[in-house]
Write an enzyme that holds these catalytic residues in place. Structure first.
Site, PDB file in Angstrom:
ATOM      1  N   ASP A   3      -9.659  -3.686  -5.684  1.00 50.40           N
ATOM      2  CA  ASP A   3      -9.111  -2.822  -4.635  1.00 50.40           C
ATOM      3  C   ASP A   3      -9.618  -1.395  -4.840  1.00 50.40           C
ATOM      4  O   ASP A   3      -9.457  -0.821  -5.912  1.00 50.40           O
ATOM      5  CB  ASP A   3      -7.587  -2.854  -4.697  1.00 50.40           C
ATOM      6  N   SER A  29       0.846  -1.191   0.000  1.00 52.04           N
ATOM      7  CA  SER A  29       0.000   0.000   0.000  1.00 52.04           C
ATOM      8  C   SER A  29       0.887   1.249   0.000  1.00 52.04           C
ATOM      9  O   SER A  29       1.682   1.427  -0.907  1.00 52.04           O
ATOM     10  CB  SER A  29      -0.965  -0.041   1.182  1.00 52.04           C
ATOM     11  N   HIS A  66      -8.316  -4.820  -1.252  1.00 49.12           N
ATOM     12  CA  HIS A  66      -7.049  -4.272  -0.781  1.00 49.12           C
ATOM     13  C   HIS A  66      -6.286  -5.258   0.099  1.00 49.12           C
ATOM     14  O   HIS A  66      -5.059  -5.276   0.109  1.00 49.12           O
ATOM     15  CB  HIS A  66      -7.315  -2.981   0.004  1.00 49.12           C
TER      16      HIS A  66
END
Length: 702
Positions: free
Chosen positions: A642, A555, A674
């Site tokens: 995501d 991320s 995600h």
């Protein structure tokens, strides 16, 4: 190894120009953003096929790692029961099943606070299965629970399900006496819905088109969702909204926040249609969080805030006039970052960070004194969790370290006893004494000391005795700290001689609020240079060599990976980037994309500020891929659904890396979000894929 006739997919270039602040940027892979385009989907599938072919020689190792994780895990197990009302609540896992089974058993004695010692092979009197995730997931490739709450009287279950991975949940209500669902169905909600204390209502939030939770709703059980009442709406796109009831059941608390400013509103729990009342009016740059308590018969709020207190202070105010006189309970103390205060009837708990380690303490309402809990490991993490009751005699704690598996304690307040309830079983002869952990420090070019956590298997020698393969992890954003935690999957690396290291870089919260401030906005580059400094320290101090080090981050940590690949490619043999935020400038320039406007407080606003634009452009990974550079091997992992970091970012990044000759692979989960795939066996397979690739890069795949 790799077959010479394998050819990487080539993403065709299509003319597209991004223009801002007089700067024209040719972005020939922007067309990959068209998620519904069959050509885009075909390209992603081609990427998956290529990655599968390129890693086919690791199939045996992947299976070995998967089996190691499986064999170390007690697959049929139960959690420690948590008391709420007249029931003990717990969950089961069953060998061969992907998802947990949520159960409860009746309380035998209302004065008994000792959880029953449950075993998987014994019948539990009165056990009731409330929700079996395996049943709910039948026929679906993805399944995730976003809300899970029981009514105070224990008669109903509220649950929210996401079957796509896009974090939009459908709420349903189950009658626990019959096991059947009511007619109530509320689609497209955020996570975290809850029953009102009287069970008549459900409070939930919904999102706008940019996936920002922005509205709080009131649903009356047994009515059509179309008639639900809006309780609160936040029009400012910089702020998200959340809602939940205080432990005391006195108030509904509606929270509004950006990454630098917050505001809270109180609504009486017995009058949910009343006008929400602000605790403190919002002021730019001031964050606060409040909790309700009763002290000497008076309703009070304990408020944790940073108004003139960088590392936060704790004050107490009257609940009726919260903007009135403030009584300081825990003053601001530089270097002690106050994290949380949680109120119970007779005392409170406080969490704070000191010297990079989270501490827990009990707060005496009368004196304001804090009794800190002591633990004997140099590196550990601890936190209060699973404490729904208002007046318990003990507090439930979760504890762990790099070498100590996840542990559940009950801390008895009157006697200061720490009662071990359960430690995560690790099968296969695991012994914590076989592993070591320590913290060392790297020094940056500007003289900043960056903490580095290490864990290793002792039989291979101590780190620094000679170069060893190293797996270096980093994050460094949103004041999120990477605390010492145990991982069964990590044992597959440690047992092959790999040293696991965490670089606690600026932008995280490990060393207090200033550590975060020094790694965001116009100081964001510090996050990247800190990580490079740590990698160089590990090489210079003899822990490893560049050809024996792989970096990983996900991320915002994936942004870190992309940035260090450009800054210091010579330091790493490989880089594993999970759902990586590598096309950050393009995303943050587009306010129509999920969460962009909220993110401006973290990264800056390049849409309206040319200086921010120029600064972000200088480090965004996709913008700064360079020709003539020998990049390390790269694996980017993403998910089609995501909503936090869109798949298109790593897809574009990999295409650009290939242009300059980099060995880059893309793995895109076609039904996931995600957090990756759902289901524990699926997740183990996914992690085994990543670790096998990592070991291959380190030369340990044989």
């Amino acid at each position: 190894m790799t077959s010479p006739d394998l050819t990487a997919p080539v993403a065709p270039t299509r003319p597209f120009t991004r223009s801002h602040h007089g700067d024209d940027v040719a972005d020939h892979y922007e067309w990959l953003r068209a998620k519904d385009d069959e050509v885009v989907i075909a390209h992603l599938k081609d990427e998956n096929a290529y990655t599968h072919s390129r890693t086919a020689h690791l199939a045996g190792l992947r299976e070995d790692i998967f089996q190691e994780m499986k064999q170390r895990t007690l697959e049929t197990d139960l959690s420690v029961p948590t008391r709420r009302g007249n029931w003990w609540y717990y969950s089961r896992t069953v060998e061969g099943s992907q998802y947990g089974i949520h159960c409860r058993a009746p309380l035998a004695d209302p004065d008994d606070w000792t959880p029953p010692e449950l075993t998987a092979d014994t019948e539990i009197d009165g056990e009731q299965v409330m929700l079996d995730g395996n049943v709910e997931a039948e026929g679906h490739e993805f399944f995730s629970l976003g809300s899970f709450d029981t009514s105070t009287d224990g008669t109903r279950l509220l649950y929210g399900v996401d079957l796509a991975g896009d974090e939009r949940y459908t709420l349903r209500i189950r009658d626990l006496s019959t096991g059947t669902d009511l007619a109530d169905v509320v689609p497209n909600t955020s996570a975290g819905a809850s029953f009102s204390p009287d069970g008549r209502f459900v409070v939930y939030t919904t999102m706008d088109d940019a996936w920002r939770p922005d509205t709080v709703w009131l649903h009356e059980v047994g009515t059509d969702a179309a008639a639900d009442q809006q309780l609160f709406h936040e029009p400012d796109e910089r702020y998200w909204v959340g809602a939940g009831f205080t432990r005391s059941d006195k108030y509904l608390m509606i929270g509004v926040g950006s990454s630098i400013t917050s505001e809270e509103f109180l609504v009486p729990a017995d009058d949910l249609r009343a006008q929400p009342r602000s605790v403190w009016p919002r002021r730019e740059g001031v964050e606060y969080e409040s909790t309700h308590a009763v002290v000497d018969g008076e309703d009070v709020l304990y408020i944790l805030h940073n108004d003139g207190a960088l590392d936060f202070e704790l004050v107490r105010v009257a609940a009726s006039t919260p903007d009135g006189e403030r009584e300081i309970v825990l003053p601001h103390l530089p270097g002690r970052r106050l994290l949380d205060m949680s109120a119970f009837r007779d005392w409170g708990t406080v969490a704070y960070r000191r010297d990079g380690i989270v501490r827990m303490g009990l707060l005496d309402y009368g004196t304001g004194a804090v009794r800190e809990l002591d633990f004997d490991e140099p590196l550990y993490t601890v936190g209060a969790s699973g404490n729904p009751e208002w007046a318990p005699p003990m507090i439930r704690l979760g504890y762990g370290s790099f070498v100590t598996p996840g542990t559940v304690y009950d801390y008895v307040v009157d006697t200061a006893e720490l009662l071990l309830r359960k430690r995560q079983p690790v099968l296969g002869g695991f012994d914590p004494a076989d592993y070591g952990q320590e913290r060392v420090w790297a020094v940056t070019e500007d003289g900043v000391r960056v903490p580095v956590s290490l864990v290793w298997k002792r039989s291979f020698g101590a780190p620094g005795d000679g170069p060893r393969p190293v797996h270096l992890y980093g994050y460094g954003s949103y004041e999120h700290s990477i605390d010492p935690g145990f991982s069964i999957a990590r044992l597959s690396l440690l047992d092959r001689g790999v040293v696991f290291a965490v670089a606690h870089v600026r932008g995280g919260g490990e060393m207090g609020r200033q550590w975060y401030e020094d790694g965001k906005l116009q100081s964001k580059r510090n996050t990247f240079t800190d990580f490079v400094a740590v990698a160089r320290h590990l090489v210079d101090a003899g822990y490893t060599t560049p050809d024996r080090m792989v970096a990983e981050g996900g991320s915002a940590g994936g942004l870190l990976m992309g940035a260090v690949a450009n800054l210091a490619p010579e330091l790493f043999a490989g880089i594993l980037a999970d759902v990586p935020f590598v096309d950050a400038l393009t995303t943050i320039l587009d306010p129509s994309l999920p969460l962009t406007v909220i993110e401006w407080d973290e990264w800056g606003d390049p849409l309206h500020d040319a200086g921010v634009y120029e600064y972000m452009k200088s480090y965004t990974p996709y913008e700064n891929v360079r020709a003539g550079v020998q990049y390390p091997r790269i694996l980017a992992v993403t998910s089609l659904n995501d909503t936090r970091v869109l798949y298109v970012e790593p897809a574009k990044w990999v295409a650009r890396l290939r242009e300059v000759g980099a060995d880059a692979l893309l793995k895109c989960e076609m039904v996931a979000g995600h957090g990756g795939v759902s289901g524990r066996y699926n997740a183990w397979h996914q992690r085994a894929f990543e670790l096998a690739w990592l070991l291959d890069v380190l030369g340990l795949a044989a």
